[in-house]
Design an enzyme around this catalytic site. Structure first.
Site, PDB file in Angstrom:
ATOM      1  N   GLN A 181      -2.159  -1.692  21.036  1.00 19.91           N
ATOM      2  CA  GLN A 181      -2.066  -0.283  20.636  1.00 19.91           C
ATOM      3  C   GLN A 181      -2.322  -0.100  19.138  1.00 19.91           C
ATOM      4  OE1 GLN A 181       1.957   1.205  20.677  1.00 19.91           O
ATOM      5  NE2 GLN A 181       1.327   3.342  20.889  1.00 19.91           N
ATOM      6  N   GLY A 182      -3.411   0.561  18.796  1.00 22.50           N
ATOM      7  CA  GLY A 182      -3.742   0.792  17.386  1.00 22.50           C
ATOM      8  C   GLY A 182      -3.406   2.197  16.945  1.00 22.50           C
ATOM      9  N   TYR A 183      -2.119   2.482  16.820  1.00 21.15           N
ATOM     10  CA  TYR A 183      -1.675   3.792  16.328  1.00 21.15           C
ATOM     11  C   TYR A 183      -1.290   3.685  14.837  1.00 21.15           C
ATOM     12  CZ  TYR A 183      -1.225   6.543  20.702  1.00 21.15           C
ATOM     13  OH  TYR A 183      -1.452   7.267  21.844  1.00 21.15           O
ATOM     14  N   SER A 202       1.194  -4.949  18.035  1.00 19.11           N
ATOM     15  CA  SER A 202       1.804  -6.017  18.848  1.00 19.11           C
ATOM     16  C   SER A 202       0.743  -6.729  19.671  1.00 19.11           C
ATOM     17  CB  SER A 202       2.851  -5.438  19.801  1.00 19.11           C
ATOM     18  OG  SER A 202       3.856  -4.790  19.074  1.00 19.11           O
ATOM     19  N   GLU A 260       5.620   5.902  26.757  1.00 16.42           N
ATOM     20  CA  GLU A 260       6.203   4.758  26.066  1.00 16.42           C
ATOM     21  C   GLU A 260       7.720   4.908  25.994  1.00 16.42           C
ATOM     22  OE1 GLU A 260       4.631   4.235  22.133  1.00 16.42           O
ATOM     23  OE2 GLU A 260       5.632   2.325  21.846  1.00 16.42           O
TER      24      GLU A 260
HETATM   25  C1  LIG Z   1       8.097  -5.041  16.333  1.00 14.57           C
HETATM   26  C2  LIG Z   1       7.245  -3.823  16.189  1.00 14.57           C
HETATM   27  C3  LIG Z   1       6.155  -3.652  17.006  1.00 14.57           C
HETATM   28  C4  LIG Z   1       5.316  -2.559  16.838  1.00 14.57           C
HETATM   29  N1  LIG Z   1       4.194  -2.462  17.625  1.00 14.57           N
HETATM   30  C5  LIG Z   1       3.311  -1.463  17.395  1.00 14.57           C
HETATM   31  C6  LIG Z   1       2.074  -1.428  18.108  1.00 14.57           C
HETATM   32  O1  LIG Z   1       1.800  -2.287  18.961  1.00 14.57           O
HETATM   33  N2  LIG Z   1       1.194  -0.461  17.808  1.00 14.57           N
HETATM   34  C7  LIG Z   1       1.463   0.507  16.875  1.00 14.57           C
HETATM   35  O2  LIG Z   1       0.633   1.380  16.684  1.00 14.57           O
HETATM   36  N3  LIG Z   1       2.624   0.498  16.176  1.00 14.57           N
HETATM   37  C8  LIG Z   1       3.542  -0.472  16.404  1.00 14.57           C
HETATM   38  N4  LIG Z   1       4.715  -0.513  15.697  1.00 14.57           N
HETATM   39  C9  LIG Z   1       4.913   0.453  14.624  1.00 14.57           C
HETATM   40  C10 LIG Z   1       6.012   1.457  14.877  1.00 14.57           C
HETATM   41  O3  LIG Z   1       5.591   2.442  15.778  1.00 14.57           O
HETATM   42  C11 LIG Z   1       6.386   2.039  13.499  1.00 14.57           C
HETATM   43  O4  LIG Z   1       6.992   0.996  12.764  1.00 14.57           O
HETATM   44  C12 LIG Z   1       7.319   3.217  13.586  1.00 14.57           C
HETATM   45  O5  LIG Z   1       6.678   4.332  14.140  1.00 14.57           O
HETATM   46  C13 LIG Z   1       7.898   3.593  12.208  1.00 14.57           C
HETATM   47  O6  LIG Z   1       6.880   3.747  11.276  1.00 14.57           O
HETATM   48  P1  LIG Z   1       6.926   2.987   9.866  1.00 14.57           P
HETATM   49  O7  LIG Z   1       7.198   1.555  10.128  1.00 14.57           O
HETATM   50  O8  LIG Z   1       5.690   3.351   9.130  1.00 14.57           O
HETATM   51  O9  LIG Z   1       8.193   3.548   9.127  1.00 14.57           O
HETATM   52  P2  LIG Z   1       8.321   4.968   8.377  1.00 14.57           P
HETATM   53  O10 LIG Z   1       7.772   6.050   9.242  1.00 14.57           O
HETATM   54  O11 LIG Z   1       7.769   4.824   7.011  1.00 14.57           O
HETATM   55  O12 LIG Z   1       9.869   5.103   8.297  1.00 14.57           O
HETATM   56  C14 LIG Z   1      10.673   4.373   7.363  1.00 14.57           C
HETATM   57  C15 LIG Z   1      12.125   4.798   7.542  1.00 14.57           C
HETATM   58  O13 LIG Z   1      12.255   6.212   7.287  1.00 14.57           O
HETATM   59  C16 LIG Z   1      12.817   6.870   8.410  1.00 14.57           C
HETATM   60  N5  LIG Z   1      12.187   8.171   8.612  1.00 14.57           N
HETATM   61  C17 LIG Z   1      10.844   8.435   8.597  1.00 14.57           C
HETATM   62  N6  LIG Z   1      10.640   9.751   8.811  1.00 14.57           N
HETATM   63  C18 LIG Z   1      11.863  10.320   8.974  1.00 14.57           C
HETATM   64  C19 LIG Z   1      12.316  11.654   9.203  1.00 14.57           C
HETATM   65  N7  LIG Z   1      11.457  12.652   9.365  1.00 14.57           N
HETATM   66  N8  LIG Z   1      13.648  11.861   9.300  1.00 14.57           N
HETATM   67  C20 LIG Z   1      14.533  10.836   9.165  1.00 14.57           C
HETATM   68  N9  LIG Z   1      14.165   9.555   8.912  1.00 14.57           N
HETATM   69  C21 LIG Z   1      12.849   9.300   8.824  1.00 14.57           C
HETATM   70  C22 LIG Z   1      12.519   5.974   9.600  1.00 14.57           C
HETATM   71  O14 LIG Z   1      13.447   6.161  10.639  1.00 14.57           O
HETATM   72  C23 LIG Z   1      12.636   4.597   8.977  1.00 14.57           C
HETATM   73  O15 LIG Z   1      13.972   4.188   8.925  1.00 14.57           O
HETATM   74  C24 LIG Z   1       5.598  -1.578  15.853  1.00 14.57           C
HETATM   75  C25 LIG Z   1       6.716  -1.739  15.035  1.00 14.57           C
HETATM   76  C26 LIG Z   1       7.540  -2.840  15.181  1.00 14.57           C
HETATM   77  C27 LIG Z   1       8.725  -3.002  14.277  1.00 14.57           C
END
Ligand SMILES: Cc1cc2nc3c(=O)[nH]c(=O)nc-3n(C[C@H](O)[C@H](O)[C@H](O)COP(=O)(O)OP(=O)(O)OC[C@H]3O[C@@H](n4cnc5c(N)ncnc54)[C@H](O)[C@@H]3O)c2cc1C
Length: 397
Positions: A126-128, A161, A244
């Protein structure tokens, strides 16, 4: 709303349990329940066993090669597989791009890709997410420019992932920069062997390497791999995230962890005394079991609503938050079983070829890794903080 399991449900659970017990290779079960790392081939083996039984796509309608099961049957199936020690079925094809193609894909896309998902000939990722676009997904920047019969894609995805095992990736890409950010996103299917695709592993807390960065440098993607029309990607993105999240309640995983926790805490751990004999530990365990039971009832309520044709909304977010909290608490209790042996954690001991020794034995070593690994469940699929915002906005306002 009827939350009781029918006689048919009870018989179905027994049928799945018997199948898992008879068909899952013992060495694979042992590694799954021992929390060691699995290989790509392990997941494929189990998927092929299920496919041969006609159970390769539990959530799909029959016309696409699925089982046609009800939501309740799917939940029973998933729980029985998890409890029996089976590897999880990878969601990226079955629960993400598969349902997307059924709803938004062309006939040619469905015919080409769906059968290869069920048989696991294709491994999808998944490339989101991107370095600057996680919770705020609409701010993604990976560019796709239309040039004749192709889109040329340049950008970076992250946290992808199993990208290192995948031969296909579905990506959200920016096809327009003017107007609302959501209105300029498209959904593309990209062959990972295309020139310009590069995968770089990310080491996680437990020193595992399931997640990756994916770099796309002028990757040519045939226009026939566009799903749902140009700039139509945001509707698909939201549809997919809904799928999901409903899978993320994690009941099967919670039950597996609880069962293992009881087995491990009940065995002799120190000085002839098991942790289950400790009143404080038992109290925490009982509390958690009660919470898991109420979580299961919430899922059953949701399934019952779904079967009555009612749309699922914020409830999915509640399940995601509770499921991840319970999994993490179970992980914490498991690590407490390892006691001081959790500290000298040796990551390489989780590999199936490891022949050495660790302080406290292989199982105790793996319990620390499991605790670290479970930190991720409150992040992926939309962080718990963001889920709580959704709940607050739609229920508490
Ligand atoms: C093990 C793992 C597997 C993953 N696999 C995939 C995958 O296969 N494909 C893919 O596309 N993505 C994947 N992801 C990415 C995942 O979807 C993102 O990590 C997630 O959406 C959070 O985005 P970010 O890491 O950029 O954190 P950010 O969005 O930068 O958030 C950082 C912190 O701020 C908080 N925060 C952000 N916005 C708000 C708000 N509006 N209100 C309150 N708090 C907020 C968050 O809760 C978090 O604690 C994976 C992540 C992990 C850890």
């Amino acid at each position: 709303m009827d939350l009781r399991e029918s006689r048919e449900d009870v018989a179905f659970r027994a049928e799945v349990q018997a199948f898992v017990a008879a068909s899952l290779p013992a060495s694979l079960r042992e590694r799954v329940l021992g929390f060691t790392h699995l290989e790509r081939e392990d997941y494929i083996t189990w998927q092929r066993i299920l496919h041969a039984r006609g159970w390769g796509a539990p959530g799909w309608p029959r016309e696409f090669g699925g089982t046609g099961w009800s939501a309740r049957q799917r939940a029973i199936f998933e729980e029985a597989c998890f409890e029996g020690g089976a590897p999880r079925q990878m969601p990226f094809g079955l629960s993400m791009v598969g349902p997307v193609l059924m709803k938004f894909g062309t006939a040619a896309q469905r015919a080409r890709f769906l059968p290869r998902i069920v048989s696991n000939e294709d491994w999808w990722c998944q490339g989101y997410s991107e370095p600057g676009a996680g919770s705020d997904l609409a701010s993604l920047k990976t560019r796709a420019e239309r040039r004749g019969d192709a889109f040329v894609v340049t950008g970076q995805k992250t946290w992808t992932s199993f990208a290192h095992w995948a031969n296909w990736i579905f990506c959200l890409v920016r096809t327009r920069t003017d107007g609302k950010p959501q209105a300029g996103i498209s959904f593309l299917l990209i062959d990972m062997s295309s020139p310009g695709v590069r995968v770089k592993p990310i080491r996680t807390l437990d020193q595992g390497a399931d997640v990756n960065e994916v770099f796309l440098d002028e990757v040519a993607v045939p226009a026939e791999n566009l799903v749902g029309g140009e700039h139509g990607g945001w509707t698909i993105a939201k549809y997919l995230l809904g799928h999901e999240r409903t899978n993320i309640a994690g009941i099967g995983m919670c039950r597996r962890l609880l069962k293992r926790l009881k087995e491990i805490a009940g065995s002799e751990l120190k000085g002839g005394r098991s942790l289950l004999a400790d009143p404080l530990f038992r109290r925490r365990l009982s509390q958690l079991e009660i919470e898991l039971l109420s979580h299961e009832w919430s899922l059953m309520r949701l399934i019952s609503l779904e079967q009555a044709g009612k749309p699922i909304g914020t409830e999915a977010s509640i399940l995601k938050v509770r499921g991840s909290e319970i999994q993490q608490e179970l992980g914490r209790l498991l690590m407490e079983c390892a006691g001081p042996y959790a500290l000298p954690y040796l990551p390489e001991a989780l590999d199936s070829l490891f022949g050495g020794e660790t302080a406290g034995g292989l199982l105790r070593n793996a319990l620390a890794a499991q605790y670290l690994d479970l930190r991720k469940v409150s992040i992926y699929g939309g962080t718990n903080e963001v889920q709580k915002n959704i709940i607050a906005q739609s229920v508490l306002r």
